[in-house]
Design a protein around this motif. Structure first.
Motif, PDB file in Angstrom:
ATOM      1  N   ILE A  29       0.835  -1.206   0.000  1.00 38.66           N
ATOM      2  CA  ILE A  29       0.000   0.000   0.000  1.00 38.66           C
ATOM      3  C   ILE A  29       0.865   1.249   0.000  1.00 38.66           C
ATOM      4  CG2 ILE A  29      -1.686   1.355   1.308  1.00 38.66           C
ATOM      5  CD1 ILE A  29      -3.030  -1.138   2.189  1.00 38.66           C
ATOM      6  N   HIS A  30       0.562   2.132  -0.943  1.00 39.43           N
ATOM      7  CA  HIS A  30       1.173   3.460  -0.953  1.00 39.43           C
ATOM      8  C   HIS A  30       0.370   4.368  -0.029  1.00 39.43           C
ATOM      9  CE1 HIS A  30       1.493   7.647  -2.613  1.00 39.43           C
ATOM     10  NE2 HIS A  30       2.722   7.378  -2.214  1.00 39.43           N
ATOM     11  N   VAL A  31       1.068   5.055   0.862  1.00 43.02           N
ATOM     12  CA  VAL A  31       0.423   5.891   1.875  1.00 43.02           C
ATOM     13  C   VAL A  31       1.053   7.279   1.869  1.00 43.02           C
ATOM     14  CG1 VAL A  31      -0.202   6.073   4.317  1.00 43.02           C
ATOM     15  CG2 VAL A  31       0.210   3.835   3.326  1.00 43.02           C
ATOM     16  N   LEU A  32       0.205   8.291   1.962  1.00 36.99           N
ATOM     17  CA  LEU A  32       0.665   9.622   2.327  1.00 36.99           C
ATOM     18  C   LEU A  32       0.484   9.762   3.839  1.00 36.99           C
ATOM     19  CD1 LEU A  32      -0.669  11.944  -0.520  1.00 36.99           C
ATOM     20  CD2 LEU A  32       1.559  10.796  -0.321  1.00 36.99           C
ATOM     21  N   GLU A  33       1.484  10.353   4.481  1.00 40.53           N
ATOM     22  CA  GLU A  33       1.526  10.395   5.944  1.00 40.53           C
ATOM     23  C   GLU A  33       1.896  11.800   6.398  1.00 40.53           C
ATOM     24  OE1 GLU A  33       3.787   7.846   9.499  1.00 40.53           O
ATOM     25  OE2 GLU A  33       4.591   7.883   7.465  1.00 40.53           O
ATOM     26  N   ALA A  34       1.180  12.306   7.380  1.00 41.12           N
ATOM     27  CA  ALA A  34       1.502  13.601   7.989  1.00 41.12           C
ATOM     28  C   ALA A  34       1.413  13.460   9.505  1.00 41.12           C
ATOM     29  CB  ALA A  34       0.544  14.685   7.503  1.00 41.12           C
ATOM     30  N   GLY A  35       2.157  14.289  10.211  1.00 40.79           N
ATOM     31  CA  GLY A  35       2.180  14.202  11.666  1.00 40.79           C
ATOM     32  C   GLY A  35       3.017  13.047  12.162  1.00 40.79           C
ATOM     33  N   PHE A  36       4.012  12.656  11.384  1.00 34.99           N
ATOM     34  CA  PHE A  36       4.860  11.504  11.717  1.00 34.99           C
ATOM     35  C   PHE A  36       6.081  11.907  12.544  1.00 34.99           C
ATOM     36  CE2 PHE A  36       5.742  13.188   7.468  1.00 34.99           C
ATOM     37  CZ  PHE A  36       7.068  13.586   7.598  1.00 34.99           C
ATOM     38  N   GLU A  37       6.241  13.203  12.806  1.00 33.51           N
ATOM     39  CA  GLU A  37       7.473  13.682  13.441  1.00 33.51           C
ATOM     40  C   GLU A  37       7.592  13.258  14.903  1.00 33.51           C
ATOM     41  OE1 GLU A  37       6.090  16.483  10.214  1.00 33.51           O
ATOM     42  OE2 GLU A  37       5.183  15.582  11.999  1.00 33.51           O
ATOM     43  N   SER A  38       6.458  12.996  15.563  1.00 31.53           N
ATOM     44  CA  SER A  38       6.486  12.594  16.962  1.00 31.53           C
ATOM     45  C   SER A  38       5.567  11.404  17.169  1.00 31.53           C
ATOM     46  CB  SER A  38       6.047  13.750  17.874  1.00 31.53           C
ATOM     47  OG  SER A  38       4.736  14.190  17.546  1.00 31.53           O
ATOM     48  N   THR A  39       5.846  10.612  18.202  1.00 31.17           N
ATOM     49  CA  THR A  39       5.051   9.415  18.473  1.00 31.17           C
ATOM     50  C   THR A  39       3.942   9.739  19.471  1.00 31.17           C
ATOM     51  OG1 THR A  39       6.546   8.763  20.252  1.00 31.17           O
ATOM     52  CG2 THR A  39       7.023   7.922  18.032  1.00 31.17           C
ATOM     53  N   GLY A  40       3.017   8.795  19.592  1.00 34.53           N
ATOM     54  CA  GLY A  40       1.955   8.935  20.580  1.00 34.53           C
ATOM     55  C   GLY A  40       0.782   9.786  20.138  1.00 34.53           C
ATOM     56  N   ARG A  41       0.757  10.183  18.892  1.00 32.76           N
ATOM     57  CA  ARG A  41      -0.360  10.996  18.398  1.00 32.76           C
ATOM     58  C   ARG A  41      -1.570  10.104  18.113  1.00 32.76           C
ATOM     59  NH1 ARG A  41       0.864  15.782  14.598  1.00 32.76           N
ATOM     60  NH2 ARG A  41       2.751  16.729  15.465  1.00 32.76           N
ATOM     61  N   PRO A  42      -2.795  10.600  18.343  1.00 32.57           N
ATOM     62  CA  PRO A  42      -3.972   9.873  17.860  1.00 32.57           C
ATOM     63  C   PRO A  42      -4.011   9.897  16.340  1.00 32.57           C
ATOM     64  CG  PRO A  42      -4.614  12.025  18.712  1.00 32.57           C
ATOM     65  CD  PRO A  42      -3.151  11.852  19.031  1.00 32.57           C
ATOM     66  N   CYS A  43      -4.667   8.885  15.758  1.00 33.40           N
ATOM     67  CA  CYS A  43      -4.627   8.690  14.308  1.00 33.40           C
ATOM     68  C   CYS A  43      -5.955   9.018  13.660  1.00 33.40           C
ATOM     69  CB  CYS A  43      -4.252   7.244  14.011  1.00 33.40           C
ATOM     70  SG  CYS A  43      -4.107   6.852  12.255  1.00 33.40           S
ATOM     71  N   ILE A  44      -5.892   9.592  12.476  1.00 31.08           N
ATOM     72  CA  ILE A  44      -7.045   9.768  11.594  1.00 31.08           C
ATOM     73  C   ILE A  44      -6.712   9.112  10.265  1.00 31.08           C
ATOM     74  CG2 ILE A  44      -8.479  11.414  10.311  1.00 31.08           C
ATOM     75  CD1 ILE A  44      -8.163  13.391  12.561  1.00 31.08           C
ATOM     76  N   LEU A  45      -7.622   8.273   9.785  1.00 30.17           N
ATOM     77  CA  LEU A  45      -7.461   7.577   8.507  1.00 30.17           C
ATOM     78  C   LEU A  45      -8.377   8.216   7.477  1.00 30.17           C
ATOM     79  CD1 LEU A  45      -6.329   5.119   6.880  1.00 30.17           C
ATOM     80  CD2 LEU A  45      -8.351   3.844   7.679  1.00 30.17           C
ATOM     81  N   LEU A  46      -7.823   8.560   6.303  1.00 30.49           N
ATOM     82  CA  LEU A  46      -8.559   9.227   5.223  1.00 30.49           C
ATOM     83  C   LEU A  46      -8.667   8.290   4.026  1.00 30.49           C
ATOM     84  CD1 LEU A  46      -6.700  12.685   5.377  1.00 30.49           C
ATOM     85  CD2 LEU A  46      -8.796  12.030   6.591  1.00 30.49           C
ATOM     86  N   LEU A  47      -9.901   8.064   3.542  1.00 31.61           N
ATOM     87  CA  LEU A  47     -10.154   7.121   2.452  1.00 31.61           C
ATOM     88  C   LEU A  47     -10.794   7.847   1.274  1.00 31.61           C
ATOM     89  CD1 LEU A  47     -11.594   4.178   4.596  1.00 31.61           C
ATOM     90  CD2 LEU A  47      -9.231   4.492   3.803  1.00 31.61           C
ATOM     91  N   HIS A  48     -10.116   7.850   0.148  1.00 29.28           N
ATOM     92  CA  HIS A  48     -10.568   8.576  -1.041  1.00 29.28           C
ATOM     93  C   HIS A  48     -11.621   7.790  -1.815  1.00 29.28           C
ATOM     94  CE1 HIS A  48      -8.587   6.014  -4.041  1.00 29.28           C
ATOM     95  NE2 HIS A  48      -7.583   5.908  -3.187  1.00 29.28           N
ATOM     96  N   GLY A  49     -12.206   8.458  -2.814  1.00 27.65           N
ATOM     97  CA  GLY A  49     -13.184   7.834  -3.691  1.00 27.65           C
ATOM     98  C   GLY A  49     -12.712   7.804  -5.136  1.00 27.65           C
ATOM     99  N   PHE A  50     -13.653   7.892  -6.080  1.00 29.16           N
ATOM    100  CA  PHE A  50     -13.378   7.752  -7.519  1.00 29.16           C
ATOM    101  C   PHE A  50     -13.669   9.065  -8.240  1.00 29.16           C
ATOM    102  CE2 PHE A  50     -14.699   6.957 -11.876  1.00 29.16           C
ATOM    103  CZ  PHE A  50     -13.749   6.069 -12.331  1.00 29.16           C
ATOM    104  N   PRO A  51     -12.849   9.447  -9.218  1.00 30.84           N
ATOM    105  CA  PRO A  51     -11.542   8.914  -9.568  1.00 30.84           C
ATOM    106  C   PRO A  51     -10.475   9.758  -8.868  1.00 30.84           C
ATOM    107  CG  PRO A  51     -12.326  10.350 -11.324  1.00 30.84           C
ATOM    108  CD  PRO A  51     -13.313  10.439 -10.197  1.00 30.84           C
ATOM    109  N   GLU A  52     -10.143   9.363  -7.664  1.00 36.03           N
ATOM    110  CA  GLU A  52      -9.219  10.139  -6.839  1.00 36.03           C
ATOM    111  C   GLU A  52      -8.093   9.245  -6.330  1.00 36.03           C
ATOM    112  OE1 GLU A  52     -11.100  13.735  -4.737  1.00 36.03           O
ATOM    113  OE2 GLU A  52     -12.543  12.103  -4.424  1.00 36.03           O
ATOM    114  N   LEU A  53      -7.301   9.796  -5.420  1.00 31.08           N
ATOM    115  CA  LEU A  53      -6.111   9.138  -4.903  1.00 31.08           C
ATOM    116  C   LEU A  53      -5.859   9.635  -3.487  1.00 31.08           C
ATOM    117  CD1 LEU A  53      -3.891   9.880  -8.048  1.00 31.08           C
ATOM    118  CD2 LEU A  53      -4.764   7.603  -7.451  1.00 31.08           C
ATOM    119  N   ALA A  54      -4.883   9.035  -2.821  1.00 32.09           N
ATOM    120  CA  ALA A  54      -4.434   9.597  -1.547  1.00 32.09           C
ATOM    121  C   ALA A  54      -4.102  11.081  -1.700  1.00 32.09           C
ATOM    122  CB  ALA A  54      -3.211   8.837  -1.049  1.00 32.09           C
ATOM    123  N   TYR A  55      -3.605  11.444  -2.865  1.00 31.82           N
ATOM    124  CA  TYR A  55      -3.231  12.830  -3.182  1.00 31.82           C
ATOM    125  C   TYR A  55      -4.400  13.805  -3.014  1.00 31.82           C
ATOM    126  CZ  TYR A  55      -1.062  16.520  -6.100  1.00 31.82           C
ATOM    127  OH  TYR A  55      -0.526  17.687  -6.581  1.00 31.82           O
TER     128      TYR A  55
END
Length: 383
Positions: A26-52
């Motif tokens: 899986i190709h993933v775009l990731e933000a907020g990776f600079e520090s650990t312990g952060r809560p997570c939000i997952l973003l799911l795209h539709g058609f015809p789109e991308l993680a971008y």
């Protein structure tokens, strides 16, 4: 396949790969990776789109303290391990396997639970099923542009009184029989030729996507959504042609009729040509069939029995619905938004329609989407 060139991404977003997720790389775009312990939000795209498609929203959520993950979903972009063979197995593209993809991804990043799953367009359906099936993992859900009306129902009390047989849906015959013959776009997308019509559009993929995105955005003056009275041909014919097409017309030809002017393209701040060129290059390379397989899973009805396992269940985690006020997606399935309010989501915290946005709400109005999410997610998570 390489990560996305950083020059295409806003500061604070990185492109990476995660291996062995339900058979995918899986190709993933990731933000907020600079520090650990952060809560997570997952973003799911539709058609015809991308993680971008989440590039504008991700830094805003990360700045508020979240670890933000946005994958290219199965069938899209730089994620590999799937087959777009039209005659191949559709099973990997069914909703519950897409939920498995999402579950595997957040688990790979070390999360037993995420504060929110956010889905747009067809990604809204995946997000809804994530919250329905695994509320212990997906602790709240934001549905964007596509309401969730609940899982299909099983008939009750049929042991001694057989269920009344369902009449066949004549909608496609009725649409074709209109004085101006029409065809529903999802059934067009299920046809073998749909991918080629778009990947090899006469105007090229770049101009095809420019017209498609424009036609469904607030920039197109014809987008004035309103409720439809029912699932009938005369009502559905009120939808724009990107949803209910002229019979025999390709999607490339449908949107070409609404191609914006050079002046409108130059002034399109939410999707400048350089950003559109990224989409065009990706879809020219992969084609569209990976995303079209999702529609085929729905239109064939092949997995209805599996979905009926959750008959009578509702989404009980906190939920919110966000859409552009100029988005016909709210009403394209008559009764869906009403069902979402009355039964499908038992803790619906709000319905927000953002003016100045059509279907691509997180790209057209990212600041307002971020504001709404950052008001909803911490409250839903009790933070």
């Amino acid at each position: 396949m390489n990560p996305i060139d950083a020059t295409y991404l806003p500061a604070g977003i990185r492109s990476r790969f995660v291996d062995d997720i339900n058979g995918l790389r899986i190709h993933v775009l990731e933000a907020g990776f600079e520090s650990t312990g952060r809560p997570c939000i997952l973003l799911l795209h539709g058609f015809p789109e991308l993680a971008y498609s989440w590039r504008k929203l991700m830094p805003l959520l990360a700045a508020a303290g979240y670890h933000v993950l946005a994958p290219d979903q199965r069938g899209y972009g730089r994620t590999t391990g799937w087959s777009a063979d039209y005659d191949g197995d559709l099973g990997p593209f069914r909703l519950l396997n897409l939920v498995r993809d999402a579950l595997g991804l957040v688990s790979a990043f070390g999360y037993r639970a995420v504060d929110a799953v956010v889905g747009h367009d067809y990604g809204s359906s995946v997000a809804a099923w994530c919250a329905l099936v695994r509320p212990d993992v997906f602790c709240s859900v934001a549905l964007m542009s596509a309401p969730f009306s609940g899982p299909p129902s099983l008939p009750l009390g049929t042991a001694d009184r057989p269920a009344i047989a369902k009449l066949p849906d004549t909608i496609h015959h009725d649409l074709a029989a209109l004085p101006r013959p029409r065809e529903h776009y999802q059934w067009y997308y299920a046809k073998r030729q749909a991918n080629g019509d778009m990947q090899h559009a006469p105007q090229g993929v770049h101009d095809f996507l420019r017209a498609y995105y424009h036609h469904k955005s607030a920039d197109w003056a014809g987008n004035g959504p309103h409720r439809l009275q029912g699932w009938t041909a005369t009502e559905l014919a009120k939808l724009p042609t990107y949803y209910v097409m002229d019979l025999g017309q390709t999607m490339a030809a449908t949107v070409a009729a609404e191609m914006p002017s050079a002046e409108a393209i130059a002034s399109c701040a939410w999707l400048p040509d350089r950003e559109l060129a990224f989409y065009a290059a990706e879809f020219a390379r992969t084609g569209f069939q990976g995303g079209l397989q999702w529609y085929r899973c729905n239109t064939t009805g092949a997995f209805a029995a599996e979905y009926e396992t959750w008959s009578g269940r509702s989404i009980d985690v906190p939920s919110v619905f966000i859409s552009g006020r100029q988005d016909w997606g709210i009403y394209q399935r008559p009764g869906a938004i009403e069902a979402m309010q009355s039964a499908a989501c038992t803790d619906l915290r709000g319905i927000h329609l953002i003016d100045g946005a059509g279907h691509w709400v997180q790209q057209e109005q990212p600041d307002e989407v971020a504001r709404l999410l950052l008001a909803f997610v911490p409250q839903a998570a009790g933070r």
